[in-house]
Design a protein around this motif. Sequence first.
Motif, PDB file in Angstrom:
ATOM      1  N   ALA A 109     -26.650 -13.420  10.018  1.00  0.00           N
ATOM      2  CA  ALA A 109     -25.725 -14.055   9.188  1.00  0.00           C
ATOM      3  C   ALA A 109     -24.433 -15.004  10.132  1.00  0.00           C
ATOM      4  N   ALA A 110     -24.420 -14.340  11.426  1.00  0.00           N
ATOM      5  CA  ALA A 110     -23.870 -15.268  11.894  1.00  0.00           C
ATOM      6  C   ALA A 110     -24.296 -16.581  12.322  1.00  0.00           C
ATOM      7  N   LEU A 111     -25.682 -16.655  12.658  1.00  0.00           N
ATOM      8  CA  LEU A 111     -26.311 -17.891  12.920  1.00  0.00           C
ATOM      9  C   LEU A 111     -26.427 -18.837  11.756  1.00  0.00           C
ATOM     10  N   MET A 112     -26.507 -17.980  10.502  1.00  0.00           N
ATOM     11  CA  MET A 112     -26.276 -18.832   9.303  1.00  0.00           C
ATOM     12  C   MET A 112     -25.091 -19.607   9.221  1.00  0.00           C
ATOM     13  N   LEU A 113     -23.918 -18.742   9.589  1.00  0.00           N
ATOM     14  CA  LEU A 113     -22.824 -19.442   9.433  1.00  0.00           C
ATOM     15  C   LEU A 113     -22.567 -20.699  10.425  1.00  0.00           C
ATOM     16  N   GLU A 114     -23.237 -20.451  11.640  1.00  0.00           N
ATOM     17  CA  GLU A 114     -23.215 -21.503  12.699  1.00  0.00           C
ATOM     18  C   GLU A 114     -23.716 -22.793  12.126  1.00  0.00           C
ATOM     19  N   GLU A 115     -24.707 -22.602  11.195  1.00  0.00           N
ATOM     20  CA  GLU A 115     -25.367 -24.254  11.039  1.00  0.00           C
ATOM     21  C   GLU A 115     -24.314 -25.146  10.069  1.00  0.00           C
ATOM     22  N   SER A 116     -23.280 -24.606   9.313  1.00  0.00           N
ATOM     23  CA  SER A 116     -22.361 -25.559   8.662  1.00  0.00           C
ATOM     24  C   SER A 116     -21.481 -25.811   9.679  1.00  0.00           C
ATOM     25  N   ARG A 117     -20.981 -24.786  10.574  1.00  0.00           N
ATOM     26  CA  ARG A 117     -19.862 -24.858  11.463  1.00  0.00           C
ATOM     27  C   ARG A 117     -20.226 -26.244  12.499  1.00  0.00           C
ATOM     28  N   ILE A 118     -21.329 -26.323  13.298  1.00  0.00           N
ATOM     29  CA  ILE A 118     -21.806 -27.029  13.939  1.00  0.00           C
ATOM     30  C   ILE A 118     -21.758 -28.692  13.313  1.00  0.00           C
ATOM     31  N   GLU A 119     -22.487 -28.550  12.314  1.00  0.00           N
ATOM     32  CA  GLU A 119     -22.428 -29.915  11.375  1.00  0.00           C
ATOM     33  C   GLU A 119     -20.994 -30.424  11.162  1.00  0.00           C
TER      34      GLU A 119
ATOM     35  N   THR B 180     -13.988 -23.174  11.146  1.00  0.00           N
ATOM     36  CA  THR B 180     -12.598 -23.404  12.240  1.00  0.00           C
ATOM     37  C   THR B 180     -12.877 -23.063  13.533  1.00  0.00           C
ATOM     38  N   VAL B 181     -13.816 -21.935  13.856  1.00  0.00           N
ATOM     39  CA  VAL B 181     -14.019 -21.360  14.945  1.00  0.00           C
ATOM     40  C   VAL B 181     -14.391 -22.133  15.942  1.00  0.00           C
ATOM     41  N   GLY B 182     -13.927 -22.010  17.368  1.00  0.00           N
ATOM     42  CA  GLY B 182     -14.230 -22.701  18.313  1.00  0.00           C
ATOM     43  C   GLY B 182     -15.888 -22.435  18.919  1.00  0.00           C
ATOM     44  N   ASP B 183     -15.956 -23.212  19.825  1.00  0.00           N
ATOM     45  CA  ASP B 183     -17.615 -23.491  20.255  1.00  0.00           C
ATOM     46  C   ASP B 183     -17.994 -22.153  21.125  1.00  0.00           C
ATOM     47  N   THR B 184     -17.009 -21.550  21.779  1.00  0.00           N
ATOM     48  CA  THR B 184     -17.400 -20.292  22.572  1.00  0.00           C
ATOM     49  C   THR B 184     -16.829 -19.173  22.034  1.00  0.00           C
ATOM     50  N   ASP B 185     -16.209 -18.996  20.765  1.00  0.00           N
ATOM     51  CA  ASP B 185     -15.901 -17.889  20.324  1.00  0.00           C
ATOM     52  C   ASP B 185     -16.889 -16.720  19.954  1.00  0.00           C
ATOM     53  N   THR B 186     -17.613 -15.878  20.868  1.00  0.00           N
ATOM     54  CA  THR B 186     -18.647 -15.494  20.333  1.00  0.00           C
ATOM     55  C   THR B 186     -18.198 -14.214  19.155  1.00  0.00           C
ATOM     56  N   ASP B 187     -16.981 -13.504  19.787  1.00  0.00           N
ATOM     57  CA  ASP B 187     -16.596 -12.494  19.137  1.00  0.00           C
ATOM     58  C   ASP B 187     -16.200 -12.745  17.736  1.00  0.00           C
ATOM     59  N   ARG B 188     -15.545 -13.726  17.366  1.00  0.00           N
ATOM     60  CA  ARG B 188     -15.225 -14.124  16.265  1.00  0.00           C
ATOM     61  C   ARG B 188     -16.346 -14.241  15.084  1.00  0.00           C
ATOM     62  N   MET B 189     -17.275 -15.101  15.484  1.00  0.00           N
ATOM     63  CA  MET B 189     -18.427 -15.319  15.044  1.00  0.00           C
ATOM     64  C   MET B 189     -19.300 -14.045  14.674  1.00  0.00           C
ATOM     65  N   ILE B 190     -19.297 -13.093  15.447  1.00  0.00           N
ATOM     66  CA  ILE B 190     -19.985 -11.856  15.212  1.00  0.00           C
ATOM     67  C   ILE B 190     -19.166 -11.090  14.126  1.00  0.00           C
ATOM     68  N   ASP B 191     -17.875 -11.272  14.351  1.00  0.00           N
ATOM     69  CA  ASP B 191     -16.954 -10.465  13.392  1.00  0.00           C
ATOM     70  C   ASP B 191     -17.141 -11.289  11.908  1.00  0.00           C
ATOM     71  N   LEU B 192     -17.309 -12.595  11.854  1.00  0.00           N
ATOM     72  CA  LEU B 192     -17.447 -12.920  10.478  1.00  0.00           C
ATOM     73  C   LEU B 192     -19.008 -12.625  10.008  1.00  0.00           C
ATOM     74  N   GLY B 193     -20.084 -12.590  10.909  1.00  0.00           N
ATOM     75  CA  GLY B 193     -21.202 -12.107  10.251  1.00  0.00           C
ATOM     76  C   GLY B 193     -21.413 -10.743   9.743  1.00  0.00           C
ATOM     77  N   GLU B 194     -20.451  -9.852  10.265  1.00  0.00           N
ATOM     78  CA  GLU B 194     -20.482  -8.348  10.130  1.00  0.00           C
ATOM     79  C   GLU B 194     -19.542  -8.225   8.785  1.00  0.00           C
ATOM     80  N   ARG B 195     -18.508  -9.233   8.647  1.00  0.00           N
ATOM     81  CA  ARG B 195     -17.804  -9.299   7.469  1.00  0.00           C
ATOM     82  C   ARG B 195     -18.807  -9.850   6.226  1.00  0.00           C
ATOM     83  N   TRP B 196     -19.506 -10.670   6.474  1.00  0.00           N
ATOM     84  CA  TRP B 196     -20.400 -11.255   5.345  1.00  0.00           C
ATOM     85  C   TRP B 196     -21.402 -10.103   5.080  1.00  0.00           C
ATOM     86  N   CYS B 197     -21.976  -9.431   5.912  1.00  0.00           N
ATOM     87  CA  CYS B 197     -22.707  -8.471   5.364  1.00  0.00           C
ATOM     88  C   CYS B 197     -22.089  -7.259   4.582  1.00  0.00           C
TER      89      CYS B 197
END
Length: 535
Positions: free
Chosen positions: A120-130, A214-231
């Motif tokens: 889920a987190a890596l899926m969110l990463e796709e639109s974030r980086i673009e 809106t997440v920064g490029d190095t914010d691992t914790d926040r991206m993992i948290d968003l992935g968990e919230r997605w699930c």
Amino acid sequence: MTSVSAHLSTSGTTPAPASSPWSPWSAAWTKHAARLTGRPDASVTVTPASGGPKGFSYPATAEIQVDADLIGDPEIADPRRLGHRSKVPVAYGVLLHEVAHVIHSHWDPPPSVPPVVREAALMLEESRIEGHYRTARPRDRRWLRRAMTSLIVPDDTPTDTTWSAAYAAGLLLARVDAKILYPADVREPRRAITKVLGRKLLKGLRAIWREAQTVGDTDTDRMIDLGERWCRLLGINPTVNPGLPADDAATSAIAAAIAAAIDAILNNPADTPEPRGDVPGIYVDTDTPITWTERDPRDAERQAAHRLTALLRRARHREHARTIQASSAPPGRLRTRAAVTLAAQRAAGAIPTAQPWQRAVRRPVPDPELTVAILIDASGSMDAFAAPMSSAAWIVAQASTRAGATSATLAYGERVTVLIPPGRRPTTVRDMQADAGMERFVEACAEADRLLHLSTPGTARLLVVVSDGHYVNPEQSQATINRLHNTGCAILWLAPDNKHWSSRVYDNTTTITVDDPTTCINLIGKAAVDALTRA
């Protein structure tokens, strides 16, 4: 289900290719990727993928691999020349997508993260980086849009389960908010996804992917948290069920809709969605978007409108015309030569025609008619500045009406919406939601011209644009501005105060940056007066 992580890794090396006809492409794109990423160690390998992902990247080592099958013939174009991009739009878009990963994917899910959360987190990463990449290079949107036809495949959603529908939403609909795809591109997939998820669940997922963008490029914790919230929003407990959900549905209407959308993008060389059939060629609504709320104006906004009203009235006001008028009787200044001529005419018994008195006569000059059009950009790039821009639009519209001007307020996103038609005074402030995936500025100007005759000389005309100016087709926007300017229409551009991404400035406009409209009203008023004076 195909994993988005199939084309992204944090370690490893790309196999060094043997000498092949693709070597010139690898060399040219390596040089290009090094310039885009700012990394001299960047390298690109163009080689047949042999059934693997169409693009692959290692952000840690800045290594990128692009499937040569997307190009087809190595002799199709010279990759060292800029024009080669239009020959291989999908392949070039895949290259830019992987470049975006190299630039912005600087976080790595820890091994302890459950696979479902990681996916889920890596899926969110796709639109974030673009989205981040497009912010820096907005003109590359057309290539990233074409890349979607290769990066997203219908097999990603083999069945219409909740997980598959949400997965498709995170890959497709999220890219509309990232301003990569157009809303028209995903109209059919959106309907199929909404049918499975429901509007309420889809709205909750959208809030997550918009936050991820809106997440920064190095914010691992926040991206993992968003992935968990997605699930958890999908009813998945990662602690109990850490694996990916099974595809246990029977059909996949979503996959069919995605396939149709991909085919439409591939066969749309203009890189703009087709207009809706009910209103050919122009996109005009008369209903306020349901996501816009109305409120009473604040005291500071009322006071600012009063001050701007006074400034606009001053801009309209014309001084009395002073003319010199001759007369045969006082009052006035006696002209000696004319007095002697008058005396001689009387002495000779002739009809006196001389007028020895002269006085200055001041005649009032009617104030010219003033026409004001306010255009509000409702695209996603204006989201962070929606509140001050909504306030600025109300202040200008209210002051224009009070100053006796004919005004209209329009918003433009995927469609042009007439918020306040001519002849109506705005009573409430509409707090806009800037979430459109594109901006139809040219069509908005055409509709404002139709309503208020902005291009017709004879009146004082002012076009007020509330926007950051970052459009898909800036050349067409500049041509529209030039056309209005050449007819005598003044153009005042209110740009948001963006510290990270400066607004685009167009020629033949008076542009000012607005952070708080109530404190910047003197600047707005002065700019409006100057614009009208030069018109």
